[in-house]
Design a protein around this motif. Structure first.
Motif, PDB file in Angstrom:
ATOM      1  N   ARG A 185       0.831  -1.291   0.182  1.00  0.00           N
ATOM      2  CA  ARG A 185      -0.073  -0.100   0.064  1.00  0.00           C
ATOM      3  C   ARG A 185       0.884   1.336   0.106  1.00  0.00           C
ATOM      4  NH1 ARG A 185      -5.647  -0.948  -0.712  1.00  0.00           N
ATOM      5  NH2 ARG A 185      -5.774  -3.231   0.344  1.00  0.00           N
ATOM      6  N   GLN A 186       0.518   2.208  -0.627  1.00  0.00           N
ATOM      7  CA  GLN A 186       0.840   3.634  -0.547  1.00  0.00           C
ATOM      8  C   GLN A 186       0.569   4.337   0.421  1.00  0.00           C
ATOM      9  OE1 GLN A 186       3.466   4.913  -2.598  1.00  0.00           O
ATOM     10  NE2 GLN A 186       3.503   6.756  -1.344  1.00  0.00           N
ATOM     11  N   ALA A 187       1.456   4.928   1.485  1.00  0.00           N
ATOM     12  CA  ALA A 187       1.099   5.628   2.717  1.00  0.00           C
ATOM     13  C   ALA A 187       1.115   7.102   2.233  1.00  0.00           C
ATOM     14  CB  ALA A 187       2.089   5.348   3.653  1.00  0.00           C
ATOM     15  N   ASP A 188      -0.222   7.621   2.520  1.00  0.00           N
ATOM     16  CA  ASP A 188      -0.379   9.102   2.251  1.00  0.00           C
ATOM     17  C   ASP A 188      -0.478  10.049   3.409  1.00  0.00           C
ATOM     18  OD1 ASP A 188      -1.094   8.369  -0.363  1.00  0.00           O
ATOM     19  OD2 ASP A 188      -3.225   7.595   0.122  1.00  0.00           O
ATOM     20  N   ARG A 212       2.303  12.652   9.984  1.00  0.00           N
ATOM     21  CA  ARG A 212       1.669  11.230  10.096  1.00  0.00           C
ATOM     22  C   ARG A 212       1.383  10.752   8.591  1.00  0.00           C
ATOM     23  NH1 ARG A 212       0.073  13.895  14.602  1.00  0.00           N
ATOM     24  NH2 ARG A 212       0.691  12.879  16.463  1.00  0.00           N
ATOM     25  N   LEU A 213       1.557   9.741   8.243  1.00  0.00           N
ATOM     26  CA  LEU A 213       1.181   9.009   7.025  1.00  0.00           C
ATOM     27  C   LEU A 213       0.255   7.605   7.444  1.00  0.00           C
ATOM     28  CD1 LEU A 213       4.898   8.734   5.177  1.00  0.00           C
ATOM     29  CD2 LEU A 213       2.983  10.616   5.170  1.00  0.00           C
ATOM     30  N   GLN A 220       9.468   7.426   3.876  1.00  0.00           N
ATOM     31  CA  GLN A 220      10.565   8.098   4.304  1.00  0.00           C
ATOM     32  C   GLN A 220      10.752   9.337   3.337  1.00  0.00           C
ATOM     33  OE1 GLN A 220      12.808   7.610   7.202  1.00  0.00           O
ATOM     34  NE2 GLN A 220      13.333   9.779   6.834  1.00  0.00           N
ATOM     35  N   GLY A 221      10.485   9.212   1.969  1.00  0.00           N
ATOM     36  CA  GLY A 221      10.653  10.148   1.158  1.00  0.00           C
ATOM     37  C   GLY A 221       9.633  11.162   1.122  1.00  0.00           C
ATOM     38  N   THR A 222       8.378  10.622   1.270  1.00  0.00           N
ATOM     39  CA  THR A 222       7.109  11.301   1.510  1.00  0.00           C
ATOM     40  C   THR A 222       7.040  12.414   2.940  1.00  0.00           C
ATOM     41  OG1 THR A 222       5.841   9.807   0.363  1.00  0.00           O
ATOM     42  CG2 THR A 222       4.592  11.417   1.614  1.00  0.00           C
ATOM     43  N   ALA A 264      13.240  13.906   7.742  1.00  0.00           N
ATOM     44  CA  ALA A 264      12.136  13.241   8.747  1.00  0.00           C
ATOM     45  C   ALA A 264      12.688  11.888   9.325  1.00  0.00           C
ATOM     46  CB  ALA A 264      11.069  12.900   7.892  1.00  0.00           C
ATOM     47  N   VAL A 265      12.600  11.741  10.409  1.00  0.00           N
ATOM     48  CA  VAL A 265      13.133  10.568  11.023  1.00  0.00           C
ATOM     49  C   VAL A 265      11.820   9.698  11.587  1.00  0.00           C
ATOM     50  CG1 VAL A 265      14.488   9.482  12.832  1.00  0.00           C
ATOM     51  CG2 VAL A 265      15.208  11.337  11.369  1.00  0.00           C
TER      52      VAL A 265
END
Length: 112
Positions: free
Chosen positions: A20-23, A35-36, A54-56, A69-70
């Motif tokens: 799944r793609q996290a949005d 928050r994704l 991580q990139g998003t 972001a971490v």
């Protein structure tokens, strides 16, 4: 025997892992939290690509003035659809903390 094989085959396929793609669901610029979220249906083992997530999150942090972001904490799973006592659909939330100060090229001194 034949029905049992079909039943177990369907049961095995129902528990497959789904990508799944996290949005982005929430950005708090004051505390630097991104928050994704992604959905997960019953009998599925949904995952998301950690590099894409991580990139998003890093892009959202950079738009808020941070450098990167971490990821922190464990994924938070919340039931979104119930039927009686069964959870039919879950929402998985990944949290990232923004760190560092982004250096903008606009703030650099330009020479004529």
């Amino acid at each position: 025997m034949n029905k049992a094989v079909i039943f177990f085959s369907l049961l095995t396929l129902a528990g497959c892992s789904v990508n799944r793609q996290a949005d982005v669901s929430d950005v708090d610029t004051t505390s630097g939290i991104v928050r994704l979220t992604y959905g997960q249906a019953m009998l599925q083992s949904a995952t998301t690509d950690p590099y894409l997530a991580q990139g998003t999150a890093t892009r959202q942090c950079q738009q808020a003035g941070y450098a990167t972001a971490v990821a922190y904490g464990q994924p938070i799973t919340t039931c979104t659809v119930t039927s009686g006592s069964l959870c039919l659909n879950e929402k998985v939330t990944l949290q990232y903390q923004c760190r560092g100060v982004a250096v903008s090229q606009n703030s650099a001194v330009s020479y004529w």
